[in-house]
Design an enzyme around this catalytic site. Structure first.
Site, PDB file in Angstrom:
ATOM      1  CG  ASP A   1       3.294   1.460   9.636  1.00  7.09           C
ATOM      2  OD1 ASP A   1       3.017   2.307  10.502  1.00  7.09           O
ATOM      3  OD2 ASP A   1       3.291   1.729   8.413  1.00  7.09           O
TER       4      ASP A   1
ATOM      5  CB  CYS B   1      -4.540  10.272  12.138  1.00  8.79           C
ATOM      6  SG  CYS B   1      -2.818   9.864  12.324  1.00  8.79           S
TER       7      CYS B   1
ATOM      8  NE  ARG C   1      -6.653   4.294   6.243  1.00  9.72           N
ATOM      9  CZ  ARG C   1      -5.663   4.649   7.065  1.00  9.72           C
ATOM     10  NH1 ARG C   1      -5.862   4.715   8.345  1.00  9.72           N
ATOM     11  NH2 ARG C   1      -4.468   4.959   6.595  1.00  9.72           N
TER      12      ARG C   1
ATOM     13  NE  ARG D   1       1.102   9.935  10.680  1.00 11.76           N
ATOM     14  CZ  ARG D   1       0.641   8.953   9.917  1.00 11.76           C
ATOM     15  NH1 ARG D   1      -0.583   8.539  10.076  1.00 11.76           N
ATOM     16  NH2 ARG D   1       1.395   8.413   9.002  1.00 11.76           N
TER      17      ARG D   1
ATOM     18  CE  LYS E   1      -1.719   1.579   4.039  1.00 15.04           C
ATOM     19  NZ  LYS E   1      -1.422   2.986   4.289  1.00 15.04           N
ATOM     20  CG  ASN E   2       2.494   2.683   3.546  1.00 17.69           C
ATOM     21  OD1 ASN E   2       1.323   3.018   3.392  1.00 17.69           O
ATOM     22  ND2 ASN E   2       3.025   2.442   4.739  1.00 17.69           N
TER      23      ASN E   2
END
Ligand code: UD1
Length: 421
Positions: free
Chosen positions: A308, A117, A400, A122, A22-23
């Site tokens: 993560d 978030c 997500r 961030r 994803k990233n």
């Protein structure tokens, strides 16, 4: 809203395939849509909410996209819009990736300031500072970032912040610098595999980037970038999550489609905790022959232990023998999942950016809430290992970043059902 009902006491056994990263997809799709002069075709693209949110942002800017069978077609158009509005950016922080490329391509950008978030405030100061180094004038007014420069100019810059290198700022500034006049040197660049994948993609589009995978990136500006075809790397965090899921259920799992070099610190720590990893060229077999031992983990930028993966390893350490300490050095207050794990019978104490985990013999199923993507994943993993039923709400966080999570896990022995309220 949807929930996952996870029946505990299951053991994972079999092969679990890993989807595209994803990233990596997010900045690569931005580069394809804004910087490229022709169609790009991306393979190994996961069908995730984040990918589809980004597609909406890019379509709002004038690109055309189509995602079919893990292939994403992106057609940039000549008359790009330069504004990314709040309604779209607020759904996903990574929308900030359009800032640098828009200024590089159109000479101006108006992008909604991303909000905070569940994993902390961030900031985006490094993104702004990097663009200013390249000669852009950047102001923040009424919730929007305005940036403009007739043509960006290459320069040398140091792009590290107080928490170390920034993945997002490195990607943003590297993309912008590809079309700048002259050469840009970014010192203190992030070295995550997905940053390197973006750099390889940009070079395939005609960019000239050296030092890929190191902390010093040298980008010789070019006049145009063209569309290209690219296969996105596998998702290291999805792989790490399933490695932990294998270990926590004391299973026998082959995680397919990942290489050890993408996950050096996670592999090291799992082995230290007593998990057996047998790597080959296509993936890794995960078994847990012995008791899992408590270990200490400190998150850090790549090649350090990824933030993560912090929630997932915490879930595993809840069931380890002895005490573990996790120090979160990247997103220092990213611990909302600890309270949810404690609701399942874990013994975790928080002390600032540290979590002290005293291993317990078993967890018990409970209603819990996913507070962010990775926090959601650990609750599913813990639920599989727990006694009884765990109901994970706010599943949209998990969707997500994990493609077909319950299907992939059910295929190897989990018992997870998705229900709507
Ligand atoms: C990316 C990942 C996210 C991961 C994070 C760290 C994507 C879409 N998201 O997020 O999943 O948790 O890397 O590996 O790829 N910082 C500043 N100023 C800035 C930018 C960042 O101080 O301008 C700080 C952050 O608050 C954080 C640290 O630097 O403490 C690293 O953040 P960064 O690498 O930028 O994270 P993201 O790119 O947002």
């Amino acid at each position: 809203m949807e929930k996952l009902i996870v029946k505990g006491g299951t053991r994972l056994e079999g092969t679990i395939p890993i989807s595209g990263c994803k990233n990596a997809v997010l900045p690569i799709a931005v580069a394809a849509a804004i910087l490229g002069d022709g169609v790009s075709v991306l393979h190994n693209v996961p069908n995730l909410t984040d990918v589809n949110t980004l597609r909406a942002v890019l379509e709002g800017l004038g690109a055309t996209t189509k995602l079919k069978n893990s292939t994403l077609y992106i057609e940039p158009i000549n008359h790009l819009e330069y504004e990314a509005p709040y309604e779209l950016v607020r759904k996903m922080r990574a929308s900030i990736y359009v800032l640098g490329p828009l200024v590089a391509k159109l000479g101006k950008a108006k992008v909604s300031f991303p909000g905070g978030c569940a994993i902390g405030p961030r900031p985006i100061d490094l993104h702004i500072r990097g663009l200013e180094h390249l000669g852009a004038e950047v102001t923040v007014q009424r919730g929007y970032i305005y940036a403009q420069a007739e043509r960006l100019t290459g320069t040398e810059m140091y792009l590290m912040g107080q928490y170390g290198p920034s993945v997002g700022a490195t990607a943003n500034i590297m993309m912008a610098a590809t079309l700048a006049e002259g050469t840009t040197v970014i010192r203190g660049a992030a070295r995550e595999p997905h940053v390197s994948d973006l750099a390889h993609f940009l070079n395939a589009m005609g960019a000239d980037i050296e030092g890929i995978g190191t902390s010093v990136l040298t980008i010789h500006g070019v006049k145009h970038l063209h569309g290209t075809e690219h296969t996105v790397i596998s998702d290291d965090i999805e792989a790490g999550t399933f490695m932990v899921a294998g270990a926590i259920t004391r299973g026998d799992v082959y995680v397919q489609g990942i290489i050890e070099q993408q996950l050096p610190a996670v592999s090291e720590k799992l082995v230290e905790a007593g998990v057996a990893l047998d790597w080959d060229a296509n993936g890794v077999r995960v078994t847990t022959p012995r008791e899992i031992r408590g270990i200490d983990v400190t998150t850090a930028p790549f090649p350090g232990f990824p933030t993560d993966m912090q929630a997932q390893i915490m879930g595993m350490l809840c069931l380890a023998a002895g005490t573990s300490v996790i120090s979160e050095n990247v997103h220092t207050d990213r611990f909302i999942h600890a309270a949810e794990l404690n609701r399942m019978g874990a013994d975790i104490m928080l002390d600032g950016s540290k979590a002290v985990i005293n291993g317990v013999r078993s967890l018990s199923g409970a209603p819990v809430m996913a507070s962010d993507l990775r926090a959601g994943a650990v609750l599913v993993a813990a639920g599989m290992a727990a006694v009884g039923e765990t109901v994970v709400s706010r599943v949209y966080h998990i969707d997500r970043g994990y493609e077909s999570i319950e299907q992939k896990l059910n295929d190897i022995g989990a018992n997870i059902t998705r229900v709507s309220d």
